[in-house]
Write a protein that holds these residues in place. Structure first.
Motif, short mmCIF file in Angstrom:
data_model
loop_
_atom_site.label_atom_id
_atom_site.label_comp_id
_atom_site.label_asym_id
_atom_site.label_seq_id
_atom_site.Cartn_x
_atom_site.Cartn_y
_atom_site.Cartn_z
N UNK A 8 94.71 35.34 45.41
CA UNK A 8 95.20 33.97 45.58
C UNK A 8 94.70 33.18 44.38
N UNK A 9 95.45 33.20 43.32
CA UNK A 9 94.99 32.56 42.10
C UNK A 9 93.96 33.44 41.40
N UNK A 10 93.25 32.84 40.45
CA UNK A 10 92.28 33.62 39.67
C UNK A 10 90.88 33.64 40.31
N UNK A 11 90.61 32.75 41.28
CA UNK A 11 89.26 32.65 41.84
C UNK A 11 89.17 32.96 43.33
N UNK A 12 90.28 33.34 43.95
CA UNK A 12 90.26 33.59 45.39
C UNK A 12 91.02 34.88 45.69
N UNK A 13 90.56 35.57 46.72
CA UNK A 13 91.25 36.79 47.16
C UNK A 13 91.03 36.96 48.66
N UNK A 14 91.85 37.83 49.24
CA UNK A 14 91.76 38.09 50.68
C UNK A 14 92.14 39.54 50.94
N UNK A 15 91.65 40.06 52.04
CA UNK A 15 92.10 41.39 52.47
C UNK A 15 92.08 41.45 53.99
N UNK A 55 85.46 32.38 44.51
CA UNK A 55 84.52 32.23 43.40
C UNK A 55 84.70 30.83 42.79
N UNK A 56 84.15 29.78 43.43
CA UNK A 56 84.37 28.43 42.93
C UNK A 56 83.71 28.18 41.57
N UNK A 57 82.65 28.88 41.28
CA UNK A 57 81.95 28.78 39.98
C UNK A 57 81.65 30.20 39.49
N UNK A 59 78.90 31.48 38.80
CA UNK A 59 77.64 31.96 39.36
C UNK A 59 77.61 31.93 40.90
N UNK A 60 78.77 31.65 41.54
CA UNK A 60 78.79 31.48 42.99
C UNK A 60 79.92 32.30 43.62
N UNK A 61 79.62 32.94 44.75
CA UNK A 61 80.63 33.68 45.50
C UNK A 61 80.48 33.34 46.98
N UNK A 62 81.59 33.00 47.61
CA UNK A 62 81.63 32.78 49.06
C UNK A 62 82.47 33.90 49.67
N UNK A 63 81.96 34.52 50.71
CA UNK A 63 82.66 35.63 51.36
C UNK A 63 82.62 35.41 52.86
#
Length: 75
Positions: A8-15, A55-57, A59-63
């Motif tokens: 979903x764009x360059x900084x978001x994904x889903x499965x 991946x909003x930044x 250095x940051x990952x939200x899962x």
């Protein structure tokens, strides 16, 4: 097992993932049964998992993950 991934764009994904497991077994006799008696058991398991990864930044990952499991047992 089946898994579908989507960017979903360059900084978001889903499965989403689905898994199915089947186990059958036969046993002989029981506590108060003759050894000539056979019992067949059937176990079915379904698992569903979904994930949103962001991946909003740099250095940051939200899962965020969600899992649902369903088990069925039958004689």
């Amino acid at each position: 097992s089946l898994r579908l991934d989507h960017a979903i764009g360059s900084r978001h994904s889903a499965f989403i993932r689905y898994n199915f497991t089947s186990t059958d077994g036969t046993s002989r006799g029981g506590l108060f049964q003759s050894p000539a008696n056979f019992t067949t058991t059937r176990n079915r398991s379904h698992q569903y998992t979904g994930s949103l990864i962001s991946n909003p930044r740099d250095y940051m990952t939200n899962d965020l993950r969600v899992n649902l499991s369903q088990n069925g047992f039958r004689n």
